[in-house]
Design a protein around this motif. Structure first.
Motif, short mmCIF file in Angstrom:
data_model
loop_
_atom_site.label_atom_id
_atom_site.label_comp_id
_atom_site.label_asym_id
_atom_site.label_seq_id
_atom_site.Cartn_x
_atom_site.Cartn_y
_atom_site.Cartn_z
N TYR A 57 -34.78 33.35 35.59
CA TYR A 57 -35.64 32.75 36.53
C TYR A 57 -34.81 31.45 36.55
N ILE A 58 -34.21 30.92 35.83
CA ILE A 58 -33.69 29.36 35.90
C ILE A 58 -32.47 29.39 36.57
N VAL A 59 -31.54 30.52 36.57
CA VAL A 59 -30.33 30.49 37.43
C VAL A 59 -30.68 30.63 38.86
N PRO A 60 -31.61 31.35 39.37
CA PRO A 60 -31.98 31.26 41.02
C PRO A 60 -32.44 29.94 41.14
N ALA A 61 -33.48 29.46 40.39
CA ALA A 61 -34.13 28.29 40.73
C ALA A 61 -32.98 26.95 40.59
N LEU A 62 -32.09 26.97 39.91
CA LEU A 62 -30.92 26.13 39.96
C LEU A 62 -29.96 26.11 41.22
N VAL A 63 -29.90 27.58 41.66
CA VAL A 63 -28.89 27.74 42.75
C VAL A 63 -29.83 27.28 44.06
N LEU A 64 -30.69 27.61 43.90
CA LEU A 64 -31.92 27.21 45.10
C LEU A 64 -31.98 25.73 45.31
N THR A 65 -31.79 25.01 44.10
CA THR A 65 -32.05 23.50 44.16
C THR A 65 -30.82 22.97 44.46
N LEU A 66 -29.75 23.48 44.16
CA LEU A 66 -28.33 22.73 44.59
C LEU A 66 -28.17 23.38 46.13
N GLY A 67 -28.45 24.23 46.47
CA GLY A 67 -28.32 24.65 47.87
C GLY A 67 -29.13 23.91 48.83
N MET A 68 -30.45 23.43 48.44
CA MET A 68 -31.26 22.73 49.29
C MET A 68 -30.79 21.18 49.24
N VAL A 69 -30.03 20.74 48.10
CA VAL A 69 -29.56 19.39 47.98
C VAL A 69 -28.39 19.28 48.98
N VAL A 70 -27.63 20.36 48.97
CA VAL A 70 -26.38 20.38 50.16
C VAL A 70 -27.01 20.40 51.47
N VAL A 71 -27.86 21.21 51.79
CA VAL A 71 -28.54 21.35 53.28
C VAL A 71 -28.99 19.99 53.52
N ILE A 72 -29.98 19.48 52.54
CA ILE A 72 -30.68 18.25 53.12
C ILE A 72 -29.72 17.16 53.18
N GLY A 73 -28.54 16.87 52.30
CA GLY A 73 -27.66 15.97 52.27
C GLY A 73 -26.75 16.04 53.49
N VAL A 74 -26.34 17.32 53.83
CA VAL A 74 -25.56 17.43 55.31
C VAL A 74 -26.40 17.05 56.40
N TYR A 75 -27.55 17.31 56.41
CA TYR A 75 -28.57 17.08 57.53
C TYR A 75 -28.68 15.45 57.50
N THR A 76 -28.83 15.05 56.34
CA THR A 76 -29.04 13.40 56.63
C THR A 76 -27.92 12.79 56.78
N PHE A 77 -26.61 13.15 56.73
CA PHE A 77 -25.30 12.73 56.98
C PHE A 77 -25.39 12.98 58.73
N ILE A 78 -25.43 14.20 58.99
CA ILE A 78 -25.33 14.26 60.78
C ILE A 78 -26.22 13.35 61.29
N VAL A 79 -27.65 13.32 60.90
CA VAL A 79 -28.30 12.40 61.71
C VAL A 79 -27.95 10.82 61.55
N PHE A 80 -27.32 10.50 60.25
CA PHE A 80 -26.95 9.03 60.06
C PHE A 80 -25.62 8.91 61.04
N GLY A 81 -24.83 9.97 61.08
CA GLY A 81 -23.49 9.93 61.99
C GLY A 81 -24.05 9.77 63.46
N PHE A 82 -24.92 10.52 63.77
CA PHE A 82 -25.44 10.53 65.25
C PHE A 82 -26.09 9.15 65.59
N GLY A 83 -26.63 8.74 64.55
CA GLY A 83 -27.37 7.27 64.86
C GLY A 83 -26.44 6.18 65.13
N LYS A 84 -25.17 6.42 64.51
CA LYS A 84 -24.24 5.44 64.54
C LYS A 84 -23.14 5.26 65.84
#
Length: 185
Positions: free
Chosen positions: A4-31
């Motif tokens: 249970y821990i390994v899939p939870a960590l993989v999912l958490t890291l995956g969401m951090v990457v997705v949300i981080g990329v989305y944040t930078f895309i929106v920030f870049g568009f704003g600039k």
């Protein structure tokens, strides 16, 4: 437990990457958009004002913007959520029509632009249509003791076509238009 821990960590890291990329895309568009994602500020009578937030003008020498259900409070934007069959809403619109006719007596035979009697979805729309501005020309010109042609000229100078949708009507920023009126000598 590892099951249970390994899939939870993989999912958490995956969401951090997705949300981080989305944040930078929106920030870049704003600039890259106009104003670099910052508010549109102008200086009026020595004070900075936000031109992208609707403000209330009630004096006859100023153009009036769209009505606001939230009293132009940017901290609590919103609409009334009342439909066109709601008696309270119809009464409110009729009061606005009566007020406009009283404030603009020379315009009784002219169709009132809808943006002068209905509030926007946010209650903070800073713009009105060119027709709504033209509806108020006589009142503003009389109150300021200037010609209607001069007021029309200011409307034309302050009209903008910043819409993303093609063939959308031109709009006038009420704060900028009133600020340009104040700069007249």
């Amino acid at each position: 437990m590892k099951k249970y821990i390994v899939p939870a960590l993989v999912l958490t890291l995956g969401m951090v990457v997705v949300i981080g990329v989305y944040t930078f895309i929106v920030f870049g568009f704003g600039k890259i958009i106009p104003n670099k994602g910052l508010a549109d500020q102008i200086t009026v009578k020595g004070q900075k004002q936000y031109a992208n937030i609707g403000q209330q003008f009630t004096l006859p020498q100023y153009f009036h913007g769209r009505p606001s259900v939230v009293n132009y409070n940017a901290a609590g934007s919103g609409a009334s959520n009342k439909g066109p069959n709601n008696p309270e809403y119809l009464e409110m619109v009729q009061k606005r029509i009566d007020t406009l006719k009283m404030q603009n007596p020379t315009m009784t035979e002219v169709k009132i632009p809808v943006d002068l009697i209905t509030a926007s979805g946010s209650g903070l729309d800073p713009n009105i249509s060119v027709q709504a501005a033209e509806f108020q020309i006589d009142r503003v010109a009389k109150a300021r003791k200037i010609t209607a042609d001069k007021v029309k000229e200011l409307i034309a100078q302050n009209s903008a076509d910043e819409n993303i949708i093609f063939f959308a009507p031109q709009k006038v920023n009420v704060l900028k238009l009133n600020a340009s009126l104040d700069q007249l000598k």
